[in-house]
Design a protein around this motif. Sequence first.
Motif, short mmCIF file in Angstrom:
data_model
loop_
_atom_site.label_atom_id
_atom_site.label_comp_id
_atom_site.label_asym_id
_atom_site.label_seq_id
_atom_site.Cartn_x
_atom_site.Cartn_y
_atom_site.Cartn_z
N ILE A 26 17.03 34.39 28.83
CA ILE A 26 16.16 34.95 27.78
C ILE A 26 15.81 36.37 28.22
CG2 ILE A 26 13.92 34.77 26.64
CD1 ILE A 26 13.93 31.80 27.27
N GLU A 27 15.83 37.30 27.29
CA GLU A 27 15.40 38.66 27.58
C GLU A 27 13.93 38.79 27.23
OE1 GLU A 27 17.86 41.58 25.71
OE2 GLU A 27 19.52 41.22 27.10
N VAL A 28 13.15 39.32 28.17
CA VAL A 28 11.72 39.52 27.96
C VAL A 28 11.32 40.91 28.44
CG1 VAL A 28 11.15 37.07 28.18
CG2 VAL A 28 11.08 38.51 30.20
N GLY A 78 6.85 51.39 25.67
CA GLY A 78 6.77 52.62 26.44
C GLY A 78 7.90 52.88 27.42
N GLU A 79 8.42 51.86 28.05
CA GLU A 79 9.43 52.05 29.08
C GLU A 79 10.82 51.72 28.55
OE1 GLU A 79 8.36 49.87 32.59
OE2 GLU A 79 6.24 50.24 32.21
N LYS A 80 11.78 52.58 28.85
CA LYS A 80 13.14 52.36 28.37
C LYS A 80 13.78 51.13 29.03
CE LYS A 80 13.90 57.20 27.39
NZ LYS A 80 14.62 58.41 27.71
N GLU A 81 13.45 50.88 30.28
CA GLU A 81 14.06 49.79 31.04
C GLU A 81 13.10 48.60 31.17
OE1 GLU A 81 17.19 50.00 32.60
OE2 GLU A 81 17.57 51.94 31.70
N SER A 82 12.33 48.32 30.13
CA SER A 82 11.30 47.28 30.24
C SER A 82 11.83 45.87 30.07
CB SER A 82 10.19 47.52 29.22
OG SER A 82 10.65 47.21 27.92
N VAL A 83 13.05 45.71 29.59
CA VAL A 83 13.59 44.37 29.33
C VAL A 83 14.28 43.85 30.58
CG1 VAL A 83 15.25 43.06 27.95
CG2 VAL A 83 13.86 44.82 26.88
N THR A 84 14.00 42.60 30.90
CA THR A 84 14.66 41.94 32.01
C THR A 84 15.14 40.57 31.53
OG1 THR A 84 14.46 41.37 34.35
CG2 THR A 84 12.57 40.86 32.94
N LYS A 85 16.11 40.02 32.20
CA LYS A 85 16.61 38.69 31.84
C LYS A 85 16.08 37.68 32.84
CE LYS A 85 20.90 40.22 29.75
NZ LYS A 85 22.36 40.13 29.77
N ILE A 86 15.70 36.52 32.33
CA ILE A 86 15.34 35.40 33.20
C ILE A 86 16.24 34.24 32.83
CG2 ILE A 86 12.96 36.14 33.60
CD1 ILE A 86 12.06 34.20 31.50
N GLY A 87 16.58 33.42 33.81
CA GLY A 87 17.53 32.35 33.57
C GLY A 87 16.95 30.98 33.84
N PHE A 88 17.54 29.99 33.19
CA PHE A 88 17.11 28.60 33.32
C PHE A 88 18.34 27.72 33.47
CE2 PHE A 88 14.10 30.85 30.70
CZ PHE A 88 12.88 30.50 31.27
#
Length: 78
Positions: free
Chosen positions: A6-8, A62-72
């Motif tokens: 999921i990208e958050v 605000g931040e260009k790189e604010s999205v991160t992926k988390i895995g399950f």
Amino acid sequence: MTTDTIEVHRVGTSVALTESVDAKIMTIAIQENDSVTYECSWWCGESRTKDWFSASDFLSVGEKESVTKIGFKRWSDE
């Protein structure tokens, strides 16, 4: 077993809720069907306010790189 991601937006990311209200993501909640909501906090005069929002509620991030992926890892009974 399958692996899903999921990208958050990251905790601490600044977001615009309205043209005059900027907030910071404080908490991320992943709910049923991988629905993601964000608890955001901002100052309203001398009072600190917080509420829950979805990413579609943000006018901007605000931040260009604010999205991160988390895995399950999901285990099936099969």
